[in-house]
Design a protein around this motif. Structure first.
Motif, PDB file in Angstrom:
ATOM      1  N   VAL A 128      11.933  -1.232   4.340  1.00  0.00           N
ATOM      2  CA  VAL A 128      11.477  -1.729   3.039  1.00  0.00           C
ATOM      3  C   VAL A 128      12.582  -1.460   2.024  1.00  0.00           C
ATOM      4  CG1 VAL A 128       9.748  -1.540   1.215  1.00  0.00           C
ATOM      5  CG2 VAL A 128       9.073  -1.280   3.619  1.00  0.00           C
ATOM      6  N   LYS A 129      12.995  -2.498   1.307  1.00  0.00           N
ATOM      7  CA  LYS A 129      14.055  -2.377   0.308  1.00  0.00           C
ATOM      8  C   LYS A 129      13.536  -2.812  -1.056  1.00  0.00           C
ATOM      9  CE  LYS A 129      18.013  -1.872  -1.663  1.00  0.00           C
ATOM     10  NZ  LYS A 129      18.425  -0.494  -2.032  1.00  0.00           N
ATOM     11  N   LEU A 130      13.626  -1.919  -2.058  1.00  0.00           N
ATOM     12  CA  LEU A 130      13.266  -2.270  -3.435  1.00  0.00           C
ATOM     13  C   LEU A 130      14.402  -3.092  -4.033  1.00  0.00           C
ATOM     14  CD1 LEU A 130      11.770   1.092  -4.808  1.00  0.00           C
ATOM     15  CD2 LEU A 130      10.688  -0.684  -3.410  1.00  0.00           C
ATOM     16  N   LEU A 131      14.065  -4.259  -4.565  1.00  0.00           N
ATOM     17  CA  LEU A 131      15.083  -5.161  -5.101  1.00  0.00           C
ATOM     18  C   LEU A 131      15.269  -5.019  -6.600  1.00  0.00           C
ATOM     19  CD1 LEU A 131      14.219  -8.465  -3.192  1.00  0.00           C
ATOM     20  CD2 LEU A 131      15.813  -6.659  -2.521  1.00  0.00           C
ATOM     21  N   SER A 132      14.155  -4.809  -7.326  1.00  0.00           N
ATOM     22  CA  SER A 132      14.262  -4.755  -8.782  1.00  0.00           C
ATOM     23  C   SER A 132      13.090  -3.990  -9.365  1.00  0.00           C
ATOM     24  CB  SER A 132      14.293  -6.167  -9.382  1.00  0.00           C
ATOM     25  OG  SER A 132      13.057  -6.841  -9.142  1.00  0.00           O
ATOM     26  N   GLU A 133      13.288  -3.458 -10.574  1.00  0.00           N
ATOM     27  CA  GLU A 133      12.235  -2.780 -11.323  1.00  0.00           C
ATOM     28  C   GLU A 133      12.467  -3.072 -12.788  1.00  0.00           C
ATOM     29  OE1 GLU A 133      10.266   0.117 -13.828  1.00  0.00           O
ATOM     30  OE2 GLU A 133      12.438  -0.043 -13.595  1.00  0.00           O
ATOM     31  N   GLY A 134      11.407  -3.465 -13.504  1.00  0.00           N
ATOM     32  CA  GLY A 134      11.572  -3.780 -14.920  1.00  0.00           C
ATOM     33  C   GLY A 134      10.245  -3.854 -15.636  1.00  0.00           C
ATOM     34  N   GLY A 135      10.317  -3.914 -16.957  1.00  0.00           N
ATOM     35  CA  GLY A 135       9.116  -3.987 -17.778  1.00  0.00           C
ATOM     36  C   GLY A 135       8.637  -5.421 -17.922  1.00  0.00           C
ATOM     37  N   ILE A 136       7.309  -5.590 -17.949  1.00  0.00           N
ATOM     38  CA  ILE A 136       6.727  -6.927 -18.152  1.00  0.00           C
ATOM     39  C   ILE A 136       5.751  -6.929 -19.316  1.00  0.00           C
ATOM     40  CG2 ILE A 136       6.995  -7.669 -15.764  1.00  0.00           C
ATOM     41  CD1 ILE A 136       4.030  -6.956 -15.328  1.00  0.00           C
ATOM     42  N   GLY A 137       5.659  -5.826 -20.043  1.00  0.00           N
ATOM     43  CA  GLY A 137       4.740  -5.721 -21.167  1.00  0.00           C
ATOM     44  C   GLY A 137       4.583  -4.264 -21.537  1.00  0.00           C
ATOM     45  N   VAL A 156      11.073   6.931  -4.403  1.00  0.00           N
ATOM     46  CA  VAL A 156       9.982   6.029  -3.998  1.00  0.00           C
ATOM     47  C   VAL A 156      10.360   5.296  -2.715  1.00  0.00           C
ATOM     48  CG1 VAL A 156       8.724   3.911  -4.623  1.00  0.00           C
ATOM     49  CG2 VAL A 156       9.019   5.735  -6.311  1.00  0.00           C
ATOM     50  N   GLU A 157      11.550   4.731  -2.689  1.00  0.00           N
ATOM     51  CA  GLU A 157      12.010   3.992  -1.513  1.00  0.00           C
ATOM     52  C   GLU A 157      12.097   4.909  -0.293  1.00  0.00           C
ATOM     53  OE1 GLU A 157      15.045   0.490  -1.673  1.00  0.00           O
ATOM     54  OE2 GLU A 157      16.175   2.307  -1.206  1.00  0.00           O
ATOM     55  N   GLY A 158      12.515   6.150  -0.520  1.00  0.00           N
ATOM     56  CA  GLY A 158      12.610   7.094   0.577  1.00  0.00           C
ATOM     57  C   GLY A 158      11.257   7.430   1.176  1.00  0.00           C
ATOM     58  N   LEU A 159      10.240   7.666   0.326  1.00  0.00           N
ATOM     59  CA  LEU A 159       8.899   7.985   0.810  1.00  0.00           C
ATOM     60  C   LEU A 159       8.314   6.835   1.622  1.00  0.00           C
ATOM     61  CD1 LEU A 159       7.247   9.781  -2.264  1.00  0.00           C
ATOM     62  CD2 LEU A 159       7.754  10.767  -0.028  1.00  0.00           C
ATOM     63  N   ILE A 160       8.534   5.607   1.142  1.00  0.00           N
ATOM     64  CA  ILE A 160       8.004   4.440   1.863  1.00  0.00           C
ATOM     65  C   ILE A 160       8.598   4.361   3.264  1.00  0.00           C
ATOM     66  CG2 ILE A 160       7.922   1.916   1.912  1.00  0.00           C
ATOM     67  CD1 ILE A 160       8.042   1.993  -1.176  1.00  0.00           C
ATOM     68  N   ASN A 161       9.897   4.463   3.355  1.00  0.00           N
ATOM     69  CA  ASN A 161      10.545   4.296   4.657  1.00  0.00           C
ATOM     70  C   ASN A 161      10.304   5.471   5.596  1.00  0.00           C
ATOM     71  OD1 ASN A 161      12.064   1.641   4.685  1.00  0.00           O
ATOM     72  ND2 ASN A 161      12.722   2.479   2.713  1.00  0.00           N
ATOM     73  N   GLU A 162      10.074   6.661   5.022  1.00  0.00           N
ATOM     74  CA  GLU A 162       9.668   7.793   5.866  1.00  0.00           C
ATOM     75  C   GLU A 162       8.311   7.509   6.496  1.00  0.00           C
ATOM     76  OE1 GLU A 162       9.714  11.379   3.592  1.00  0.00           O
ATOM     77  OE2 GLU A 162      11.849  11.215   3.117  1.00  0.00           O
ATOM     78  N   ALA A 163       7.391   6.926   5.686  1.00  0.00           N
ATOM     79  CA  ALA A 163       6.060   6.576   6.202  1.00  0.00           C
ATOM     80  C   ALA A 163       6.164   5.506   7.281  1.00  0.00           C
ATOM     81  CB  ALA A 163       5.166   6.101   5.057  1.00  0.00           C
ATOM     82  N   VAL A 164       7.088   4.570   7.122  1.00  0.00           N
ATOM     83  CA  VAL A 164       7.298   3.527   8.137  1.00  0.00           C
ATOM     84  C   VAL A 164       7.769   4.154   9.450  1.00  0.00           C
ATOM     85  CG1 VAL A 164       8.736   1.553   8.776  1.00  0.00           C
ATOM     86  CG2 VAL A 164       7.760   1.680   6.475  1.00  0.00           C
ATOM     87  N   HIS A 206       0.831  -1.202   0.000  1.00  0.00           N
ATOM     88  CA  HIS A 206       0.000   0.000   0.000  1.00  0.00           C
ATOM     89  C   HIS A 206       0.872   1.262   0.000  1.00  0.00           C
ATOM     90  CE1 HIS A 206      -4.185  -1.612   1.280  1.00  0.00           C
ATOM     91  NE2 HIS A 206      -3.482  -2.590   0.721  1.00  0.00           N
ATOM     92  N   LEU A 207       1.907   1.255   0.812  1.00  0.00           N
ATOM     93  CA  LEU A 207       2.813   2.404   0.855  1.00  0.00           C
ATOM     94  C   LEU A 207       3.515   2.580  -0.487  1.00  0.00           C
ATOM     95  CD1 LEU A 207       4.509   1.986   4.365  1.00  0.00           C
ATOM     96  CD2 LEU A 207       2.488   3.332   3.771  1.00  0.00           C
ATOM     97  N   LEU A 208       3.873   1.465  -1.120  1.00  0.00           N
ATOM     98  CA  LEU A 208       4.560   1.512  -2.411  1.00  0.00           C
ATOM     99  C   LEU A 208       3.678   2.162  -3.473  1.00  0.00           C
ATOM    100  CD1 LEU A 208       6.735   0.758  -4.480  1.00  0.00           C
ATOM    101  CD2 LEU A 208       5.785  -1.559  -4.533  1.00  0.00           C
ATOM    102  N   GLN A 209       2.398   1.776  -3.517  1.00  0.00           N
ATOM    103  CA  GLN A 209       1.521   2.349  -4.546  1.00  0.00           C
ATOM    104  C   GLN A 209       1.374   3.858  -4.367  1.00  0.00           C
ATOM    105  OE1 GLN A 209      -2.541   1.509  -6.947  1.00  0.00           O
ATOM    106  NE2 GLN A 209      -2.572   0.831  -4.842  1.00  0.00           N
ATOM    107  N   THR A 210       1.178   4.284  -3.130  1.00  0.00           N
ATOM    108  CA  THR A 210       1.047   5.718  -2.868  1.00  0.00           C
ATOM    109  C   THR A 210       2.328   6.449  -3.253  1.00  0.00           C
ATOM    110  OG1 THR A 210      -0.486   5.284  -1.051  1.00  0.00           O
ATOM    111  CG2 THR A 210       0.557   7.447  -1.111  1.00  0.00           C
ATOM    112  N   ALA A 211       3.481   5.872  -2.918  1.00  0.00           N
ATOM    113  CA  ALA A 211       4.760   6.503  -3.236  1.00  0.00           C
ATOM    114  C   ALA A 211       4.963   6.602  -4.750  1.00  0.00           C
ATOM    115  CB  ALA A 211       5.903   5.725  -2.591  1.00  0.00           C
ATOM    116  N   LEU A 212       4.591   5.558  -5.485  1.00  0.00           N
ATOM    117  CA  LEU A 212       4.723   5.578  -6.940  1.00  0.00           C
ATOM    118  C   LEU A 212       3.856   6.668  -7.553  1.00  0.00           C
ATOM    119  CD1 LEU A 212       4.744   1.746  -7.709  1.00  0.00           C
ATOM    120  CD2 LEU A 212       6.593   3.350  -8.232  1.00  0.00           C
ATOM    121  N   ILE A 250       7.757  -4.063  -9.787  1.00  0.00           N
ATOM    122  CA  ILE A 250       8.738  -3.839  -8.714  1.00  0.00           C
ATOM    123  C   ILE A 250       8.654  -5.007  -7.739  1.00  0.00           C
ATOM    124  CG2 ILE A 250       9.094  -2.493  -6.595  1.00  0.00           C
ATOM    125  CD1 ILE A 250       8.745   0.019  -8.185  1.00  0.00           C
ATOM    126  N   GLU A 251       9.807  -5.496  -7.322  1.00  0.00           N
ATOM    127  CA  GLU A 251       9.863  -6.504  -6.269  1.00  0.00           C
ATOM    128  C   GLU A 251      10.596  -5.889  -5.082  1.00  0.00           C
ATOM    129  OE1 GLU A 251      10.709 -10.497  -7.101  1.00  0.00           O
ATOM    130  OE2 GLU A 251       9.865 -10.478  -9.110  1.00  0.00           O
TER     131      GLU A 251
END
Length: 875
Positions: A678-687, A610-618, A566-572, A693-694
């Motif tokens: 929360v640590k973002l591990l990867s980001e890539g296209g799937i279509g 994005v990662e910064g916003l998530i962890n600030e919320a945490v 949920h935090l990730l979607q808001t941050a994105l 994002i994982e």
């Protein structure tokens, strides 16, 4: 004259006055129905009610349902009434009223509300349905206007609910007919138009074909909005109604043509207007273009719209402007066209851009085919080639034919139609192979009888429910022992069932004498929880009370990842923009995966933000609260919903302070601080237009960083450096390696040059042709080719055959210069040379390469070159 929008509202209000609940249109994505790709009829959302898999929450309903059908895609625009997207007006009874009410209401609506003259109306019935005939007559239909039709019998399938049906037709007048003797109801001409079908579900058909009266009889009716609009507006085709004309006029203006001036351009205008409507509504329900399932259907319709626009001369992007017309005229009834505007426009623009490139490829391929035809002195393109262009590159045969005609050529249309028909039959066969997910009828019936399983897992992680039923291999049993895999129904459960991307809970079910391990939990359409478990010891019995305990450590790890999502979607959305929509997710105890709409790779700076916003919320440790409210209240509060999902009247809204507010039925932490790092591990296209994002959270983040730390310490130890110095040391080593690689390349070039000079002094002659055949030192094929090029530059004329062994393999290169020297072909020569070492290869007449398997035969292969060349020269 009534507008299409007025006709829709009139119908719904009429049946609301008759005690029907007005429901919004269901999604074009059928819910819990694996037998359908798309919603194809008004009754589709109510199938669980008609089949009594779910008890209807209301006795009667009325809807204007969005529908998409594509079996007759090629007929769109050629007839007055074929469409991909259309609206079905319907009234439904779930065991409440039957023929005696449905028939008089239909007749009253058509004659009193719409005021269609009785003298223009006809009714058809199933010949054996005397009851319906009597009711129609009592409603005011003259008996001579009631026609029997043996096809008026509806069925959900080979077995199941079925019954007779009755249709209302409008006579549009002799001018619209075929003028043939005996022209009447059922004629293929346009004179008699079916506007309404009433289905009377009164039987159940078993596998032997025996009809048994249903305990509760149902009504399902359908009136096409586009059809009734054409009647009420007095126009010849559905395309001439106000449901289509604004789109047609807009596209015609872009193309610089006039509607009704030319049959060919009229066909294209109709196709484009129909397809843009379908594309707009499919996208508004969250369907994304792709190469499978409903996404493929959407992509095909969208590309047909672009192709036919091109036939009109529209070469620039136009779909967004056409969508704006649809949005303006339909959004008051279908707010998703406005709510999901960014998503729709982004996909329209991306697909339009990508397909334009595909069309360009097809045009280039067609020009190559034209050159071949002209070279052969032929004037007709093979039907198979035309169909290949159509199916692979989306090239309409009309466009192919038009481009060929400009050069005095044509298409073998008969062969094209044959290829298209063979493809259609194959597609139809594949479509018919779709079937529902395998689930035993006994299991389904039991779930239906038990109904909704009370879920207490938001508040509790353990309970003492009763075992309501046990199934083994789809069969109900009274008990189950050690080693058996079972499905267990409980009177209540704390186990979260797999839903919304969150995996189910696992845990144990036990008694003082038995224990089973719960492996997964799913929820059926009846709201019943299926607990799949393995009995680890003792015997479990139906009816006994059991202790159930979820694996709390697994649950906590899962909730941390779900709340982090949920935090990730808001941050994105904050970093990238409001166009970001969730396109799928997976939440497990080990990680989270989040798919979302965005049209470019995230930059390192964006990921960091994005990662910064998530962890600030945490770190703010905001309270996480779940509240039930109406869907309207949730939307008004600004809650984010899962795009494409259809919700009930009451929804659960999860808030995380003022940072996040989403509709969600999953389990969550009680405050954001519990999520941990929360640590973002990867980001890539799937279509196209989709990213993934994982990430990891909580203890999984600690595990990840410990693993990184161990790797850093190992590298530091090998470099004999402090951990903070390894970056500098590695950069130095990389620079050193590059310098060494340059030195090696220079040395290899010198060695090759020296070896080449030595080989040039050993030139042999075969039948007057200079030949160099030698075993040389080369680590790979590139080195071998470079050596051959150096020799060729100095030798000017002759044959070169070089072979080298490396890592248990053999490489060969052969050159013949100038090309065609004495009829020699490098590819043919090297094929025979390589064969001696157990290999093969080939290439152009001037240069070829090959490989071999047996280095011990390399010398023999080189020695055989003169003999092989003499053999080729004799030929």
């Amino acid at each position: 004259m009534y507008s299409g929008n007025e006709l829709r509202d009139m119908f719904l209000k009429y049946f609301e006055a008759k005690g029907h609940k007005i429901l919004p249109s269901a999604s074009l994505i059928p819910k819990d129905d694996p037998t359908l790709l798309l919603t194809v009829a008004g009754m589709v959302p109510f199938k669980p009610y008609f089949q009594r898999r779910v008890e209807p929450p209301f006795p009667r309903a009325t809807t204007a349902q969005k529908c998409v059908r594509t079996p007759d895609l090629e007929e769109v625009g050629k007839t007055a009434r074929h469409h991909t997207y259309f609206e079905m007006l319907g009234n439904f009874s779930f065991g409440d009223y039957f023929k005696t009410d449905a028939i008089p209401w239909a007749w009253e609506y058509v004659t009193k509300v719409l005021k269609i003259p009785v003298k223009k109306l006809w009714v058809t019935i199933y010949p054996e349905d005397e009851e319906a005939k009597t009711i129609w007559e009592k409603a005011g239909v003259r008996s001579e206007r009631i026609v029997g039709d043996p096809e008026n019998f509806w069925a959900a399938g080979p077995t199941g609910p079925c019954g007779p049906c009755s249709e209302i037709y409008v006579d549009l007048g002799e001018a619209r007919g075929c003028s043939k003797p005996g022209c009447a109801i059922g004629c293929d001409c346009d004179r008699f138009l079916e506007i309404w079908n009433l289905v009377f579900m009164q039987f159940n058909r078993d596998e032997a074909g025996v009809l048994t009266p249903l305990p509760k009889q149902n009504i399902d009716t359908g009136m096409g909005l586009e059809r009734i609009a054409s009647v009420m507006q007095g126009v010849e085709t559905n395309f001439d109604t106000d449901l289509f004309r604004p789109i047609i006029d807009h596209v015609a203006n872009l193309a610089g043509v006039n509607y009704k001036d030319n049959a060919k351009s009229d066909l294209a205008l109709k196709v484009v207007s129909d397809h843009v409507r379908a594309v707009s509504f499919m996208l508004s329900d969250g369907i994304r273009p792709n190469n499978e399932g409903r996404g493929y259907v959407l992509r095909r319709i969208l590309r047909r719209a672009i192709r036919y626009a091109k036939l009109l001369g529209i070469d620039k992007p136009f779909l967004e402007s056409a969508f704006r017309i649809i949005q303006r005229d339909y959004a008051h009834s279908y707010p998703e066209l406005k709510e999901n505007e960014n998503f729709i426009i982004s996909h329209i623009n991306l697909e339009e851009k990508n397909f334009q490139a595909t069309l360009d490829q097809g045009t280039q391929l067609l020009q190559e085919k034209v050159k071949e035809l002209i070279k052969k002195g032929e004037t007709v393109l093979a039907g198979a080639d035309a169909f290949y262009l159509y199916e692979t590159y989306g090239f309409p045969v009309e466009l192919t034919d038009e481009m060929l005609a400009e050069q005095g050529l044509s298409v073998d249309m008969e062969a094209f139609q044959k290829a298209a028909e063979e493809h259609r039959l194959r597609a139809k066969e594949q479509s018919q192979q779709m079937r529902a997910a395998a689930e035993s009828p006994e299991l389904t019936e039991k779930a239906k009888s038990l109904g909704v399983t009370p879920f207490i897992g938001y508040e509790k992680v353990s309970a003492t429910p009763r075992i309501e039923a046990i199934f083994v291999n789809g069969q109900e049993v009274s008990d189950a022992g050690e080693g058996e895999e079972v499905v267990i129904f409980l009177s209540e459960t704390p186990f979260y069932a797999e839903s919304g991307g969150q995996v189910s809970d696992v845990g144990v079910i036990k008694t003082p004498r038995a224990e089973a391990r719960v492996l997964e939990v799913k929820k059926g359409v009846t709201g019943t929880f299926y607990h799949r478990a393995e009995v680890r010891g003792g015997v479990l019995h139906v009816g006994e009370s059991v202790e159930v305990q979820i694996d709390n450590a697994e649950r906590l790890a899962t909730t941390r990842h779900h709340s982090a999502t949920h935090l990730l979607q808001t941050a994105l959305r904050s970093v990238l923009g409001e166009h970001v929509q969730q396109a799928g997710s997976l939440v497990t105890p080990e990680r989270l995966r989040f798919d979302f709409t965005h049209f470019s790779q995230l930059t390192p700076a964006e990921l960091k933000a994005v990662e910064g916003l998530i962890n600030e919320a945490v770190l703010k440790n905001m309270p996480v609260k779940a509240t039930e409210m109406s869907l309207t209240e949730a939307k008004e509060s600004g809650a984010t919903a899962l795009f494409g999902e259809k919700y009930g009247d009451i929804v659960r809204v999860v808030t995380m302070g003022s940072f996040s507010r989403e509709l969600c039925g999953g389990t969550h932490v009680s405050s954001t601080g519990e999520i941990g790092l929360v640590k973002l591990l990867s980001e890539g296209g799937i279509g196209a237009g989709l990213r993934r994002i994982e990430a990891v959270a909580g203890l999984e983040s600690l595990i990840y960083f410990r693993s990184l730390d161990e790797q850093v310490m190992e590298v530091a130890q090998n470099l004999k450096a402090q951990p903070l110095e390894i970056g500098k040391r590695v950069n130095g080593l990389v620079a050193q390696v590059k310098d060494l690689e340059r030195e090696i390349a220079q040395l290899q070039a010198k060695l090759a040059k020296n070896e080449v000079n030595g080989l040039l002094s050993k030139v042999a002659e075969v039948e007057g042709i200079q030949v160099i055949a030698a075993k040389v030192q080369a680590s790979d094929m590139d080195g071998l080719r470079q050596m051959a090029d150096l020799i060729r530059d100095k030798m000017k004329s002759g044959v070169i055959v070089l072979g080298a062994a490396s890592e248990g393999k053999v490489n060969f290169v052969t050159t013949v210069t100038p090309t065609g020297l004495s009829g020699l072909h490098a590819g043919q020569i090297i094929k025979e040379v390589a064969k001696i070492t157990g290999g093969g290869g080939g290439g152009r007449p001037d240069m070829a390469q090959a490989g071999g398997k047996d280095p011990s035969k390399l010398g023999e292969a080189i020695d055989r070159v003169p003999t092989l060349l003499r053999g080729f020269l004799k030929k």
